[in-house]
Design a protein around this motif. Structure first.
Motif, PDB file in Angstrom:
ATOM      1  N   THR A  10       0.824  -1.211   0.000  1.00  0.00           N
ATOM      2  CA  THR A  10       0.000   0.000   0.000  1.00  0.00           C
ATOM      3  C   THR A  10       0.857   1.260   0.000  1.00  0.00           C
ATOM      4  O   THR A  10       1.978   1.275   0.518  1.00  0.00           O
ATOM      5  N   LEU A  61      -3.480   3.632  -2.254  1.00  0.00           N
ATOM      6  CA  LEU A  61      -3.121   2.991  -3.517  1.00  0.00           C
ATOM      7  C   LEU A  61      -2.362   1.694  -3.252  1.00  0.00           C
ATOM      8  O   LEU A  61      -1.827   1.484  -2.152  1.00  0.00           O
ATOM      9  N   THR A  62      -2.346   0.806  -4.251  1.00  0.00           N
ATOM     10  CA  THR A  62      -1.640  -0.459  -4.107  1.00  0.00           C
ATOM     11  C   THR A  62      -0.687  -0.668  -5.276  1.00  0.00           C
ATOM     12  O   THR A  62      -0.877  -0.112  -6.356  1.00  0.00           O
ATOM     13  N   TYR A  63       0.332  -1.484  -5.026  1.00  0.00           N
ATOM     14  CA  TYR A  63       1.275  -1.839  -6.084  1.00  0.00           C
ATOM     15  C   TYR A  63       1.876  -3.196  -5.759  1.00  0.00           C
ATOM     16  O   TYR A  63       1.739  -3.716  -4.636  1.00  0.00           O
ATOM     17  N   ILE A  96       1.451   3.540 -10.255  1.00  0.00           N
ATOM     18  CA  ILE A  96       0.408   4.149  -9.428  1.00  0.00           C
ATOM     19  C   ILE A  96       0.173   5.573  -9.932  1.00  0.00           C
ATOM     20  O   ILE A  96       1.039   6.167 -10.573  1.00  0.00           O
ATOM     21  N   GLU A 101      -0.442   9.192  -8.570  1.00  0.00           N
ATOM     22  CA  GLU A 101      -0.422  10.023  -7.355  1.00  0.00           C
ATOM     23  C   GLU A 101      -1.599  10.993  -7.359  1.00  0.00           C
ATOM     24  O   GLU A 101      -1.960  11.545  -8.401  1.00  0.00           O
TER      25      GLU A 101
END
Length: 332
Positions: A151, A165-167, A174, A176
């Motif tokens: 996260t 947000l997730t990656y 992502i 921003e």
């Protein structure tokens, strides 16, 4: 046999001098067998006769993705062409997740490689995808690859901005959120790296150095204790947001500046510093014609016109001696 063309001839050079018997001699005809694959001849042309039909077929040429065989044929006393028949091989694709098969095994051929992969089974805390694969004419197993979800939380002045947000380490893309505006400041997200952990990204604000503020100058009134704005001398200055103003007093004749109260410069440009000036005060001594002090007025403000409040200034009580008197200098 009238239907058959005899393969013989008579030797007419020898004179017939007596009765003789002639015998026919038959010789087997050679016929050809040509093997072809996709229009191209395979090996040498073979031959056979009605007396010997034994031939050795060449191997069917290999063709990727196909099984091949020669078409059916008969050696029936003629030249023939034998073609290779190819059939597309069906290959299997088996999808697995954590060693378990997902759905039914799919099939494809070299002629039709369209398959529909099943959905990757969900796994809490992970995002999954099928490993890369190619349909290259063999049976294959395709495994699910799972990546840990991390996260990214953006914050400005301690308050979360937008959604978390997730990656993954496979996909670090992502978007921003915009840095929230802060009046009087330039904002940017601090530097960060998506290196396989949950992270928090904070907004960094830099104070603007050209933030406006106003300095107003007020002079004390003559007749009361209020102050009046000297509008023509109002100053529009700039400074760094949230630092002290730098207002300075002006030099006004007959006035003295009070202590200036500086303030922090507001980012919206609303800061106003008011500089106040008190009038200088004087003592006015009124003297008679003989030099005697007849009245003393203290704390007369600069700019005020002094006035004598005493009685008539006669040298004695006789109204006929001196009827008027002028001041020297004239009060102003």
């Amino acid at each position: 046999n009238a239907e058959r063309t005899p393969d013989y001839k008579f030797d007419a050079e020898k004179a017939i001098s007596s009765d003789m018997t002639l015998y026919a001699k038959w010789q087997a005809v050679k016929y050809t067998v040509t093997f072809k694959a996709d229009g191209e001849q395979v090996g040498e042309v073979l031959t056979y006769t009605v007396e010997n039909k034994q031939i050795t077929e060449p191997a069917v040429p290999a063709k990727v993705g196909y099984s091949g065989e020669w078409e059916e044929y008969e050696l029936n006393g003629e030249n023939i062409v034998v073609n290779a028949l190819y059939t597309a091989i069906r290959y299997t694709v088996t999808f697995k997740a954590d060693g378990e098969q997902v759905g039914d095994a799919l099939t494809y051929t070299v002629e039709n490689k369209q398959i529909t992969a099943p959905a990757v089974p969900e796994k809490e805390g992970f995002v999954g995808e099928w490993e890369e694969y190619e349909l290259n004419c063999e049976n294959i197993v395709v495994n699910a690859v799972y990546y840990t979800i991390y996260t990214v939380t953006f914050k400005a002045d301690g308050v979360q901005v937008g959604e978390v947000l997730t990656y993954t380490l496979k996909n670090k893309q992502i978007t921003e959120p915009a840095v929230p505006e802060k009046v009087g400041y330039d904002g940017a997200w601090e530097k960060y790296e998506l290196n396989g952990e949950n992270i928090e990204v904070n907004a960094e604000y830099t104070a603007k150095t050209d933030t406006a503020y106003t300095v107003e100058h007020y002079q004390q009134n003559i007749t009361d204790d209020d102050y009046s704005l000297v509008a023509a001398d109002t100053q529009n200055l700039t400074g760094t947001t949230d630092t002290d103003t730098n207002a300075t007093a002006k030099n006004y004749t007959g006035f003295t500046a009070l202590q200036i109260k500086q303030a922090k410069i507001a980012g919206d440009g609303s800061t106003v510093i008011k500089v106040y000036y008190d009038r200088l005060t004087y003592t006015v001594i009124w003297k008679g014609v003989n030099g005697e002090v007849v009245e003393t007025d203290e704390n007369v403000r600069y700019g005020a016109t002094p006035s004598y409040d005493g009685g008539k200034l006669y040298e004695d009580d006789s109204p006929t001696r001196v009827k008027s008197q002028k001041w020297n200098p004239t009060p102003v």
